[in-house]
Design an enzyme around this catalytic site. Sequence first.
Site, PDB file in Angstrom:
ATOM      1  N   LYS A   1       0.821  -1.213   0.000  1.00 56.16           N
ATOM      2  CA  LYS A   1       0.000   0.000   0.000  1.00 56.16           C
ATOM      3  C   LYS A   1       0.862   1.273   0.000  1.00 56.16           C
ATOM      4  O   LYS A   1       2.063   1.227   0.266  1.00 56.16           O
ATOM      5  CB  LYS A   1      -0.936  -0.041   1.217  1.00 56.16           C
TER       6      LYS A   1
ATOM      7  N   TYR B   1     -12.384  -2.249  -3.941  1.00 59.50           N
ATOM      8  CA  TYR B   1     -12.911  -2.300  -2.576  1.00 59.50           C
ATOM      9  C   TYR B   1     -14.441  -2.206  -2.540  1.00 59.50           C
ATOM     10  O   TYR B   1     -15.018  -1.820  -1.520  1.00 59.50           O
ATOM     11  CB  TYR B   1     -12.288  -1.193  -1.720  1.00 59.50           C
TER      12      TYR B   1
ATOM     13  N   ASN C   1      -2.094   0.355   6.634  1.00 58.93           N
ATOM     14  CA  ASN C   1      -1.557  -0.870   7.231  1.00 58.93           C
ATOM     15  C   ASN C   1      -0.709  -1.688   6.261  1.00 58.93           C
ATOM     16  O   ASN C   1      -0.601  -2.899   6.376  1.00 58.93           O
ATOM     17  CB  ASN C   1      -2.691  -1.694   7.866  1.00 58.93           C
TER      18      ASN C   1
ATOM     19  N   HIS D   1      -2.289  -5.372   1.534  1.00 60.34           N
ATOM     20  CA  HIS D   1      -3.571  -6.050   1.317  1.00 60.34           C
ATOM     21  C   HIS D   1      -3.292  -7.509   1.007  1.00 60.34           C
ATOM     22  O   HIS D   1      -2.281  -7.832   0.378  1.00 60.34           O
ATOM     23  CB  HIS D   1      -4.319  -5.436   0.116  1.00 60.34           C
TER      24      HIS D   1
ATOM     25  N   GLU E   1      -9.534 -10.989  -7.559  1.00 57.43           N
ATOM     26  CA  GLU E   1      -8.599  -9.871  -7.401  1.00 57.43           C
ATOM     27  C   GLU E   1      -7.419  -9.980  -8.360  1.00 57.43           C
ATOM     28  O   GLU E   1      -6.965  -8.973  -8.915  1.00 57.43           O
ATOM     29  CB  GLU E   1      -8.136  -9.796  -5.938  1.00 57.43           C
TER      30      GLU E   1
HETATM   31  P1  IDP Z   1      -7.986  -6.623   5.760  1.00 58.44           P
HETATM   32  O1  IDP Z   1      -7.152  -5.715   4.863  1.00 58.44           O
HETATM   33  O2  IDP Z   1      -7.207  -7.051   6.976  1.00 58.44           O
HETATM   34  O3  IDP Z   1      -8.585  -7.777   5.015  1.00 58.44           O
HETATM   35  P2  IDP Z   1     -10.639  -5.382   5.734  1.00 58.44           P
HETATM   36  O4  IDP Z   1     -11.625  -5.466   6.837  1.00 58.44           O
HETATM   37  O5  IDP Z   1     -10.894  -6.181   4.493  1.00 58.44           O
HETATM   38  O6  IDP Z   1      -9.182  -5.729   6.345  1.00 58.44           O
HETATM   39  O7  IDP Z   1     -10.522  -3.841   5.349  1.00 58.44           O
HETATM   40  C1  IDP Z   1      -9.889  -3.434   4.157  1.00 58.44           C
HETATM   41  C2  IDP Z   1      -8.990  -2.259   4.462  1.00 58.44           C
HETATM   42  O8  IDP Z   1      -9.781  -1.147   4.876  1.00 58.44           O
HETATM   43  C3  IDP Z   1      -7.998  -2.464   5.609  1.00 58.44           C
HETATM   44  O9  IDP Z   1      -6.837  -3.156   5.242  1.00 58.44           O
HETATM   45  C4  IDP Z   1      -7.700  -1.037   6.010  1.00 58.44           C
HETATM   46  O10 IDP Z   1      -6.793  -0.408   5.089  1.00 58.44           O
HETATM   47  C5  IDP Z   1      -9.081  -0.382   5.854  1.00 58.44           C
HETATM   48  N1  IDP Z   1      -9.841  -0.425   7.109  1.00 58.44           N
HETATM   49  C6  IDP Z   1     -10.416  -1.503   7.702  1.00 58.44           C
HETATM   50  N2  IDP Z   1     -11.046  -1.183   8.834  1.00 58.44           N
HETATM   51  C7  IDP Z   1     -10.869   0.160   8.981  1.00 58.44           C
HETATM   52  C8  IDP Z   1     -11.291   1.106   9.970  1.00 58.44           C
HETATM   53  O11 IDP Z   1     -11.961   0.770  10.951  1.00 58.44           O
HETATM   54  N3  IDP Z   1     -10.898   2.404   9.764  1.00 58.44           N
HETATM   55  C9  IDP Z   1     -10.170   2.806   8.675  1.00 58.44           C
HETATM   56  N4  IDP Z   1      -9.769   1.947   7.726  1.00 58.44           N
HETATM   57  C10 IDP Z   1     -10.102   0.643   7.870  1.00 58.44           C
HETATM   58 MG    MG Z   2      -9.991  -7.747   3.468  1.00 54.56          MG
END
Ligand code: IDP
Ligand code: MG
Length: 140
Positions: free
Chosen positions: A11, A51, A114, A117, A128
């Site tokens: 990312k 997304y 974070n 992905h 994907e």
């Molecule tokens: P993942 O990447 O661990 O699978 P997901 O729930 O699929 O997590 O969420 C996709 C992405 O959305 C996350 O990696 C993060 O960048 C963002 N995200 C998830 N939850 C939050 C939140 O509560 N606040 C802000 N961004 C979030």
């Molecule tokens: Mg996810």
Amino acid sequence: MAATRTFSIIKPDATRRNLTGAVTKMLEEAGLRVVASRRIQMTKDQAEGFYGVHRERPFFNDLVSFMTSGPVVVQVLEGEDAVKRNRDVMGATNPADAAEGTIRKAFAESIEANSVHGSDSDENAKIEIDFFFKPEEIVG
Ligand code: IDP
Ligand code: MG
């Protein structure tokens, strides 16, 4: 067990800090092989499409802004049980919850920024991968 494939994104928070190699090294050390890789600037349309499942979540617009804020590296990873292997080395979505030795523990800045992905199922991995790569661009 046969090798399977998963989809990964390094990312913008990680590319901005020049961590492409460091992240990829951790993926490789976890037993994953990069079989396709491209550095791109994601468009708003691409990020919204990719997304799409999160469209109703409160963080959707911020997530799209973040994912288009700088270059990303889209990759196809191959290995035994690739989806789970990748999720394990990525660590929890929120770096505050991520285990020692995971990419998000080492590098993530926040629950949003974070660093990586990873697909969450074989079905989504295929969707994907197809979103970003043509079959001939994947060389195992
Ligand atoms: P993942 O990447 O661990 O699978 P997901 O729930 O699929 O997590 O969420 C996709 C992405 O959305 C996350 O990696 C993060 O960048 C963002 N995200 C998830 N939850 C939050 C939140 O509560 N606040 C802000 N961004 C979030
Ligand atoms: Mg996810």
